[in-house]
Design a protein around this motif. Sequence first.
Motif, PDB file in Angstrom:
ATOM      1  N   TYR A   1      11.262   7.906   0.971  1.00  0.00           N
ATOM      2  CA  TYR A   1      10.310   8.354   0.752  1.00  0.00           C
ATOM      3  C   TYR A   1       9.091   7.858   2.784  1.00  0.00           C
TER       4      TYR A   1
ATOM      5  N   ASP B   1       0.566  -0.782  -0.152  1.00  0.00           N
ATOM      6  CA  ASP B   1      -0.208  -0.081  -0.024  1.00  0.00           C
ATOM      7  C   ASP B   1       0.575   1.670   0.126  1.00  0.00           C
ATOM      8  N   THR B   2       1.710   1.820  -1.288  1.00  0.00           N
ATOM      9  CA  THR B   2       2.215   2.609  -0.905  1.00  0.00           C
ATOM     10  C   THR B   2       2.354   3.927  -2.390  1.00  0.00           C
ATOM     11  N   ASP B   3       2.731   4.772  -1.904  1.00  0.00           N
ATOM     12  CA  ASP B   3       2.966   5.716  -3.958  1.00  0.00           C
ATOM     13  C   ASP B   3       3.859   5.100  -4.617  1.00  0.00           C
ATOM     14  N   ARG B   4       3.894   4.333  -5.461  1.00  0.00           N
ATOM     15  CA  ARG B   4       4.882   4.258  -6.198  1.00  0.00           C
ATOM     16  C   ARG B   4       5.607   5.468  -7.109  1.00  0.00           C
ATOM     17  N   THR B   5       4.653   6.148  -7.314  1.00  0.00           N
ATOM     18  CA  THR B   5       6.108   7.449  -7.968  1.00  0.00           C
ATOM     19  C   THR B   5       7.010   7.525  -6.834  1.00  0.00           C
ATOM     20  N   LYS B   6       6.276   7.719  -5.325  1.00  0.00           N
ATOM     21  CA  LYS B   6       7.192   8.713  -3.870  1.00  0.00           C
ATOM     22  C   LYS B   6       7.989   7.172  -4.503  1.00  0.00           C
ATOM     23  N   LEU B   7       8.020   6.198  -4.039  1.00  0.00           N
ATOM     24  CA  LEU B   7       8.747   5.183  -4.226  1.00  0.00           C
ATOM     25  C   LEU B   7       9.980   5.056  -4.513  1.00  0.00           C
TER      26      LEU B   7
ATOM     27  N   GLU C   1      11.296   7.082  -6.340  1.00  0.00           N
ATOM     28  CA  GLU C   1      11.731   8.779  -6.909  1.00  0.00           C
ATOM     29  C   GLU C   1      13.061   8.313  -5.415  1.00  0.00           C
TER      30      GLU C   1
END
Length: 155
Positions: free
Chosen positions: A152, A87-93, A95
């Motif tokens: 992150y 359950d993560t923000d893929r774009t943020k991950l 980065e």
Amino acid sequence: MKKIFLTALFAIVCMANAAAQSQLSAEELTFRKGIMSFLSEEGFTPTIDDDDNSVNFKKEGTLYWINVYGTDPTYIEMHESGFDIDDTDRTKLLEACNFGSYDTRCAKAYVTTKSVSFTTEFFVYSLSEFRKVFYDTMRCLNATKNKVKDHYNNN
């Protein structure tokens, strides 16, 4: 009939095991055995993963694995288990992984569909060279992992 089936099954298992072992050359097997001896001397409990011939061990609950390829020099891949990304923000991950890889430089963070993993690759000409860089390599993997997590969580 049952005896023939069991004999055939046993032969298949033996061939599969032999095929897995034969994926490494005699020199690679010798180098891998040396790595296992070194890890044992250092207090780890190394095992062989039959699926990919890697040397697996844990340090403080974290799984590491080492792959050995070729000789003169020997190409080593050392991996540290990462974390699941349910359950993560893929774009943020992505980065964060780019930041961790760039900032540390000697280890890389990789995003798959389900997890992040960490790896570093290097060449060594001897087991004594491997012994010299082993703990530095582990520190580098761990530093990259921590930088990815921190980036992150803080951005």
